[in-house]
Motif scaffolding. Structure first.
Motif, PDB file in Angstrom:
ATOM      1  N   VAL A 146      66.131  83.504  69.748  1.00 27.45           N
ATOM      2  CA  VAL A 146      65.414  84.540  69.002  1.00 27.45           C
ATOM      3  C   VAL A 146      64.651  83.321  68.039  1.00 27.45           C
ATOM      4  O   VAL A 146      65.080  82.742  67.411  1.00 27.45           O
ATOM      5  CB  VAL A 146      66.474  85.525  68.109  1.00 27.45           C
ATOM      6  CG1 VAL A 146      65.482  86.261  67.257  1.00 27.45           C
ATOM      7  CG2 VAL A 146      66.936  86.234  69.051  1.00 27.45           C
ATOM      8  N   PRO A 147      63.162  83.822  68.078  1.00 34.15           N
ATOM      9  CA  PRO A 147      62.327  82.927  67.217  1.00 34.15           C
ATOM     10  C   PRO A 147      62.776  83.156  65.599  1.00 34.15           C
ATOM     11  O   PRO A 147      63.159  84.232  65.270  1.00 34.15           O
ATOM     12  CB  PRO A 147      61.133  83.628  67.588  1.00 34.15           C
ATOM     13  CG  PRO A 147      61.093  84.315  68.929  1.00 34.15           C
ATOM     14  CD  PRO A 147      62.349  84.707  68.979  1.00 34.15           C
ATOM     15  N   ARG A 148      62.492  82.155  65.022  1.00 36.99           N
ATOM     16  CA  ARG A 148      62.933  81.967  63.607  1.00 36.99           C
ATOM     17  C   ARG A 148      61.591  82.648  62.827  1.00 36.99           C
ATOM     18  O   ARG A 148      60.492  82.427  63.248  1.00 36.99           O
ATOM     19  CB  ARG A 148      63.565  80.706  62.972  1.00 36.99           C
ATOM     20  CG  ARG A 148      64.515  80.556  63.243  1.00 36.99           C
ATOM     21  CD  ARG A 148      64.911  78.717  62.961  1.00 36.99           C
ATOM     22  NE  ARG A 148      65.054  79.154  61.649  1.00 36.99           N
ATOM     23  CZ  ARG A 148      65.508  77.809  60.637  1.00 36.99           C
ATOM     24  NH1 ARG A 148      65.133  76.561  61.204  1.00 36.99           N
ATOM     25  NH2 ARG A 148      65.566  77.911  59.326  1.00 36.99           N
ATOM     26  N   ALA A 179      70.280  83.334  59.421  1.00 34.75           N
ATOM     27  CA  ALA A 179      69.866  82.184  60.020  1.00 34.75           C
ATOM     28  C   ALA A 179      68.672  82.071  60.619  1.00 34.75           C
ATOM     29  O   ALA A 179      68.086  81.075  60.920  1.00 34.75           O
ATOM     30  CB  ALA A 179      70.981  81.966  61.370  1.00 34.75           C
ATOM     31  N   GLY A 180      68.087  83.329  60.994  1.00 34.01           N
ATOM     32  CA  GLY A 180      66.739  83.449  61.468  1.00 34.01           C
ATOM     33  C   GLY A 180      65.555  83.335  60.331  1.00 34.01           C
ATOM     34  O   GLY A 180      64.328  83.244  60.832  1.00 34.01           O
ATOM     35  N   GLY A 181      66.103  83.434  59.036  1.00 29.71           N
ATOM     36  CA  GLY A 181      65.169  83.541  58.083  1.00 29.71           C
ATOM     37  C   GLY A 181      64.571  84.498  57.555  1.00 29.71           C
ATOM     38  O   GLY A 181      63.421  84.761  57.206  1.00 29.71           O
ATOM     39  N   PHE A 193      68.758  75.401  59.310  1.00 31.00           N
ATOM     40  CA  PHE A 193      68.818  77.127  59.125  1.00 31.00           C
ATOM     41  C   PHE A 193      69.813  77.560  58.220  1.00 31.00           C
ATOM     42  O   PHE A 193      69.770  78.844  57.767  1.00 31.00           O
ATOM     43  CB  PHE A 193      69.074  77.593  60.693  1.00 31.00           C
ATOM     44  CG  PHE A 193      70.643  77.244  60.862  1.00 31.00           C
ATOM     45  CD1 PHE A 193      71.431  78.226  60.872  1.00 31.00           C
ATOM     46  CD2 PHE A 193      70.704  76.295  61.862  1.00 31.00           C
ATOM     47  CE1 PHE A 193      72.726  77.958  61.254  1.00 31.00           C
ATOM     48  CE2 PHE A 193      71.924  76.046  62.351  1.00 31.00           C
ATOM     49  CZ  PHE A 193      73.099  76.828  62.151  1.00 31.00           C
ATOM     50  N   LEU A 194      70.569  76.683  57.681  1.00 26.57           N
ATOM     51  CA  LEU A 194      71.421  77.053  56.734  1.00 26.57           C
ATOM     52  C   LEU A 194      70.951  77.045  55.178  1.00 26.57           C
ATOM     53  O   LEU A 194      71.971  77.227  54.225  1.00 26.57           O
ATOM     54  CB  LEU A 194      72.875  76.346  56.729  1.00 26.57           C
ATOM     55  CG  LEU A 194      73.893  76.835  57.956  1.00 26.57           C
ATOM     56  CD1 LEU A 194      75.198  75.492  57.956  1.00 26.57           C
ATOM     57  CD2 LEU A 194      74.234  78.123  57.900  1.00 26.57           C
ATOM     58  N   SER A 195      69.881  76.711  55.181  1.00 29.89           N
ATOM     59  CA  SER A 195      68.852  76.393  53.884  1.00 29.89           C
ATOM     60  C   SER A 195      67.643  77.514  53.827  1.00 29.89           C
ATOM     61  O   SER A 195      66.642  76.770  53.880  1.00 29.89           O
ATOM     62  CB  SER A 195      68.680  75.109  53.543  1.00 29.89           C
ATOM     63  OG  SER A 195      68.426  75.114  52.192  1.00 29.89           O
ATOM     64  N   ALA A 220      60.361  80.883  53.543  1.00 26.55           N
ATOM     65  CA  ALA A 220      61.452  81.603  54.016  1.00 26.55           C
ATOM     66  C   ALA A 220      62.617  80.411  54.713  1.00 26.55           C
ATOM     67  O   ALA A 220      63.807  80.607  54.534  1.00 26.55           O
ATOM     68  CB  ALA A 220      61.515  82.661  54.965  1.00 26.55           C
ATOM     69  N   VAL A 221      61.943  79.510  55.120  1.00 29.13           N
ATOM     70  CA  VAL A 221      62.895  78.255  55.860  1.00 29.13           C
ATOM     71  C   VAL A 221      62.725  77.160  54.874  1.00 29.13           C
ATOM     72  O   VAL A 221      61.771  76.694  53.954  1.00 29.13           O
ATOM     73  CB  VAL A 221      62.384  78.085  57.204  1.00 29.13           C
ATOM     74  CG1 VAL A 221      62.579  79.363  57.677  1.00 29.13           C
ATOM     75  CG2 VAL A 221      60.899  77.834  57.150  1.00 29.13           C
ATOM     76  N   TYR A 222      63.644  76.274  55.028  1.00 29.09           N
ATOM     77  CA  TYR A 222      63.627  74.757  54.546  1.00 29.09           C
ATOM     78  C   TYR A 222      62.843  73.982  55.470  1.00 29.09           C
ATOM     79  O   TYR A 222      63.332  73.875  56.623  1.00 29.09           O
ATOM     80  CB  TYR A 222      65.172  74.417  54.459  1.00 29.09           C
ATOM     81  CG  TYR A 222      65.240  72.907  53.850  1.00 29.09           C
ATOM     82  CD1 TYR A 222      64.764  72.547  52.698  1.00 29.09           C
ATOM     83  CD2 TYR A 222      65.870  72.054  54.574  1.00 29.09           C
ATOM     84  CE1 TYR A 222      64.954  71.286  52.292  1.00 29.09           C
ATOM     85  CE2 TYR A 222      66.403  70.780  54.240  1.00 29.09           C
ATOM     86  CZ  TYR A 222      65.462  70.357  53.024  1.00 29.09           C
ATOM     87  OH  TYR A 222      65.693  69.074  52.592  1.00 29.09           O
TER      88      TYR A 222
END
Length: 366
Positions: A45-47, A360-362, A65-67, A53-55
């Motif tokens: 699945v695309p993030r 995880a997907g942001g 993906f945990l940040s 939203a993402v690190y």
């Protein structure tokens, strides 16, 4: 006694003697489940492509993906400190610990995760200890059944991520446990740290003082605990006063995150299905604990004030992680209702998976 009965008794004794090992095993299970589920989800699945939203600091790290969302803000603080007043809403203890550990690990992301995962073990350890105190059971397996309500709480993915939630929950549960044990100095010192970890530390500090009062601890000792806890918040306020010329910058900066900006009539525009569910659970919890342990009722009521004070529901589902009386109530009510317990746990597992995949997907940050 049959072999099965002997083995069951053996397991019970082991659970009682090796609580730390049990907490460690359950923590590893939660971490592996969250990491595995999130990693696989992001393969198919695309993030979220929104850079907010993402690190983006360690893009080659498979655990990046945990940040998401607030996670990168804590890492940025650990690297550069407070550079603008909007950052004041992110309390300092977690980024300080990341900064210190990063000197050894040389990865801010891994340092943040090590802190969160280590504190997760502490969360489970003290949660078990508290359950044994407030809902005694001769069967230690029942205590683990109670812990399941915390492990599979819908938003417990934030205990695994680079958020303050794991550190804050650990400090809060430890403080609550020692308050139940009437060790007021230790409880106060833990809340000193809790109050420089998360704004909700003031709620837990109130709960700790109420528990001491219920335990008939002398008033001067309760005041000592209160003062110790407030020293942490006062220290942070002093720093903000020097840095940004306003000691309450941690409140004012909330406006940059959407809090305190709306009229009360607009609160319902930000409400979602899970917000409603948690509000209902809080109301049930207030009633449930009123004649059992009133401090839990008052503490649960404080969480109802969060959207009223902030004029929105942003992050409310995540804040519910430390609304421990809700989870204690669920265990106490369902512990002997085996079919209902199994159904509820299965439902919680499904919702937990949903929040884990979304984070995880942001796509969600609280």
């Amino acid at each position: 006694m049959t072999n099965v009965e002997k083995y069951t008794e053996y397991i019970k004794r082991k659970l009682n003697r090796h609580t730390i090992l049990v907490a460690l095993i359950i923590s590893v299970f939660l971490i592996v489940a969250a990491v595995g589920l999130g990693w696989y989800n992001n393969k198919i699945v695309p993030r979220n492509i929104d850079q907010v939203a993402v690190y983006t600091g360690e893009t080659s790290n498979p655990l990046s993906f945990l940040s998401n969302w607030d996670g990168p803000d804590y890492i940025k603080l650990s690297l550069h400190g407070y550079t603008n007043v909007e950052q004041a809403s992110f309390f300092p203890l977690y980024p300080i610990l990341i900064h210190v550990l990063d000197k050894v690990i040389h990865s801010s992301l891994i340092s943040a995760l090590i802190i969160s995962w280590t504190c997760l073990v502490g969360c489970h350890l003290f949660y078990i200890k508290i359950l044994r105190r407030i809902i005694p059971s001769k069967n230690n397996l029942n205590t683990l059944k109670g812990l399941a309500f915390f492990v599979l709480f819908p938003t417990s993915v934030f205990l695994v991520a680079t958020y303050t939630e794991s550190l804050f929950a650990f400090l809060s549960l430890a403080a609550i446990y020692y308050a139940l044990d009437k060790k007021y100095i230790l409880s106060g010192l833990l809340m000193l740290l809790g109050c420089i970890t998360h704004l909700d530390g003031i709620f837990v500090l109130a709960l700790v003082c109420m528990i001491l009062w219920e335990g008939r601890v002398k008033l001067k000792k309760i005041i000592t605990t209160l003062v110790l806890g407030l020293i942490g918040l006062a220290g942070y306020s002093y720093y903000l006063g020097v840095k940004f010329s306003h000691p309450l910058s941690f409140i004012l900066s909330q406006k940059s995150h959407g809090w305190l900006n709306h009229h009360y009539t607009e609160i319902f525009q930000s409400i979602d299905f899970f917000n409603v569910v948690f509000i209902v659970l809080l109301l049930l919890t207030i009633v449930y604990w009123w004649n059992r342990r009133r401090s839990f009722s008052y503490y649960s009521f404080l969480f109802l004030l969060i959207p009223i004070i902030g004029n929105q529901f942003g992050g409310f589902n995540r804040y519910m992680l430390v609304a421990f009386p809700v989870q204690f109530m669920a265990y106490d009510y369902f512990k002997n209702k085996h079919l209902s317990y199994a159904f509820l746990l299965a439902l919680m597992g499904i919702i937990w998976a949903y929040f884990t995949l979304q984070y995880a997907g942001g796509y969600i940050g609280g």
